[in-house]
Scaffold this motif. Structure first.
Motif, short mmCIF file in Angstrom:
data_model
loop_
_atom_site.label_atom_id
_atom_site.label_comp_id
_atom_site.label_asym_id
_atom_site.label_seq_id
_atom_site.Cartn_x
_atom_site.Cartn_y
_atom_site.Cartn_z
N UNK A 226 0.83 -1.26 -0.06
CA UNK A 226 -0.05 -0.10 0.09
C UNK A 226 0.86 1.30 0.05
N UNK A 227 0.37 2.14 -0.88
CA UNK A 227 1.34 3.61 -0.91
C UNK A 227 2.50 3.35 -1.89
N UNK A 228 2.57 2.32 -2.28
CA UNK A 228 3.87 2.12 -3.38
C UNK A 228 3.63 2.67 -4.81
N UNK A 229 4.63 3.43 -5.05
CA UNK A 229 4.46 4.20 -6.24
C UNK A 229 5.58 3.62 -7.55
N UNK A 247 -0.59 2.81 -5.18
CA UNK A 247 -1.36 1.69 -4.93
C UNK A 247 -2.16 1.95 -3.87
N UNK A 248 -3.33 2.04 -3.62
CA UNK A 248 -4.25 2.75 -2.70
C UNK A 248 -5.40 1.44 -2.18
N UNK A 249 -5.23 0.42 -2.95
CA UNK A 249 -6.11 -1.13 -2.28
C UNK A 249 -5.55 -2.05 -2.81
N UNK A 250 -5.28 -3.07 -2.11
CA UNK A 250 -4.93 -4.75 -2.58
C UNK A 250 -6.14 -5.54 -2.40
N UNK A 255 -8.00 -10.48 -6.80
CA UNK A 255 -6.73 -10.43 -7.25
C UNK A 255 -6.59 -9.03 -8.12
N UNK A 256 -6.84 -7.81 -7.57
CA UNK A 256 -7.34 -6.47 -8.26
C UNK A 256 -6.19 -5.49 -7.45
N UNK A 257 -5.50 -4.72 -8.18
CA UNK A 257 -4.81 -3.63 -7.55
C UNK A 257 -5.59 -2.35 -8.05
N UNK A 258 -5.88 -1.51 -6.91
CA UNK A 258 -6.36 0.09 -7.34
C UNK A 258 -5.38 0.91 -7.23
N UNK A 259 -5.22 1.84 -8.04
CA UNK A 259 -4.14 2.71 -8.11
C UNK A 259 -5.02 4.36 -8.12
N UNK A 260 -4.16 5.36 -7.76
CA UNK A 260 -4.70 6.59 -7.65
C UNK A 260 -3.77 7.64 -7.72
N UNK A 261 -3.76 8.78 -8.12
CA UNK A 261 -2.56 9.85 -8.18
C UNK A 261 -2.70 10.72 -6.96
N UNK A 262 -3.50 10.17 -5.95
CA UNK A 262 -3.43 10.82 -4.69
C UNK A 262 -2.91 10.10 -3.68
N UNK A 263 -1.63 10.69 -3.20
CA UNK A 263 -0.85 9.90 -2.19
C UNK A 263 -1.59 10.21 -0.69
N UNK A 264 -2.40 10.80 -0.72
CA UNK A 264 -3.20 10.86 0.72
C UNK A 264 -4.71 10.44 0.40
N UNK A 265 -4.92 9.61 -0.40
CA UNK A 265 -5.90 8.87 -0.71
C UNK A 265 -6.81 8.60 0.60
N UNK A 266 -8.01 8.63 0.86
CA UNK A 266 -8.75 8.37 1.90
C UNK A 266 -8.66 6.66 2.03
N UNK A 319 -2.15 12.68 14.30
CA UNK A 319 -2.49 13.21 12.90
C UNK A 319 -2.51 11.88 12.21
N UNK A 320 -3.35 11.86 11.20
CA UNK A 320 -3.25 10.73 10.44
C UNK A 320 -2.16 10.51 9.61
N UNK A 321 -1.47 9.19 9.19
CA UNK A 321 -0.55 8.91 8.26
C UNK A 321 -1.20 8.19 7.14
N UNK A 322 -0.39 7.62 6.24
CA UNK A 322 -1.04 7.02 4.90
C UNK A 322 -0.05 6.06 4.56
N UNK A 323 -0.66 4.78 4.22
CA UNK A 323 0.16 3.59 3.34
C UNK A 323 0.64 2.77 4.53
#
Length: 350
Positions: A226-229, A247-250, A255-266, A319-323
């Motif tokens: 998670x968080x890999x770029x 990568x925002x979801x495994x 067997x699917x990877x979801x990606x986004x350009x938001x490094x701080x995706x919810x 404070x929240x962190x990500x990945x």
């Protein structure tokens, strides 16, 4: 004084320092892996360790813990990655092999202390960060128990890596200019992903956007975090800026990877972390304010430890962190003191 001699410069200087301080030093080389493919440096490290012991003038002995290593470290690591987690074999090795099986062995042999080339300090039973912040290894030592710690020596804790190299060169140690080992021994020169493919069954699958659009193919969900770029097999996607993808979801079952350009995706947001396999080096009452670290030499985040039943702890971050990934270790500190840690088994965004 028993010393773990790995064949590298750090353990060599450790043995030299203790010998010069007047200890009766006995060197032990641990065999933790038998490598039929000859990808590990066991043979060359073994020879270097023997040469170091001979040069310093201390007894040398080989101990084989390969069976224990395979059961307690290697198998745990493979099981973790197979389930889509991100286990830490370095912590497992210290917890179950170096400072358990190896430690118990040298104690049975009559040695009062075990010394290693780790960068950390011990002060009145407390585990303290090394003077060299870049080399500090207290994160990897978080699962050592208090009784063991009282019989350990870390002579390099007060030194910087530059100073260790200088001591080795001044004393013309045979490994003075030897490069530091990087990564897990049995992986060898292969990429970690290539190594895992030899042991984990995986299959290609879709890389999708949040709207479900398929934009690429991956070679196995378990090989990503998670968080890999880096290493995401997607090129320019029409309608999107030329920016990094994360990568925002495994989705293991699909067997699917979801990606986004938001490094701080919810989906990457983490406000609370649940830990099990808790180890206390110095127990503190809860709730207790600490600084928690998720990765070796990572950022220290202010947080509060909240005890729960069934030997788990919730860590609430200021404070929240990500990945953050299941299987990583959350290690808590009181400033420079490592209090202990636990394996992450659940995260929450709120």
């Amino acid at each position: 004084m028993a010393v773990g001699l790995s064949g590298g410069v750090d353990s060599a200087v450790t043995a030299l320092i203790l010998k010069n301080e007047g200890y009766e030093v006995h060197a032990f080389y641990m065999v933790n892996w038998h490598d039929d493919a000859n990808l590990c440096r066991n043979d060359s490290d073994h020879k270097d360790a023997m040469a170091i012991a001979d040069q310093i003038g201390i007894p040398f002995e080989v101990l084989d813990f390969s069976n224990e290593y395979k059961a307690s470290v290697f198998s745990r690591m493979i099981d973790g990655f197979s389930n889509g987690h991100v286990p830490n074999p370095d912590i497992f090795c210290n917890q179950y092999v170096k400072f358990k099986v190896f430690f118990d062995t040298v104690r049975r042999l009559g040695f009062d202390y075990l010394a290693t080339g780790h960068y950390a300090n011990i002060d009145n039973g407390r585990l303290i960060k090394a003077n060299d912040a870049k080399k500090d290894q207290t994160y990897f030592l978080c699962a050592i128990d208090q009784n063991t710690l009282s019989h350990l020596k870390f002579p390099l804790g007060q030194l910087t890596k530059k100073e260790v190299r200088f001591i080795a060169e001044q004393n013309q140690l045979v490994v003075a200019k030897k490069k530091d080992s990087v990564g897990v021994c049995f992986v060898g020169p292969r990429s970690f992903k290539a190594f895992l493919r030899s042991y984990i069954i995986s299959k290609p699958g879709d890389i999708v956007l949040e709207n479900g659009k398929v934009v690429g193919q991956h070679d196995g969900v378990v090989f990503y975090t998670l968080g890999q770029r880096q290493g995401i097999a997607v090129g320019g996607i029409k309608g999107y800026e030329d920016k990094p993808w994360y990568i925002v979801q495994k989705q293991i079952e699909n067997n699917i990877l979801m990606i986004s350009q938001n490094s701080k995706h919810p989906l990457l947001r983490v406000k609370r972390i649940k830990c099990h396999s808790i180890n206390w080096i110095r127990h503190v009452p809860q709730p207790h304010t600490v600084q928690c670290v998720i990765r070796h030499n990572g950022v220290a985040y202010d947080a509060t430890l909240e005890p729960q039943q069934n030997e788990v702890i919730w860590v609430t971050l200021n404070e929240p962190i990500y990945g953050v990934s299941i299987g990583q270790w959350c290690v808590w500190y009181d400033h420079d003191e490592c209090l202990g840690g636990g394996e992450i088994c659940e995260t929450s965004a709120t």
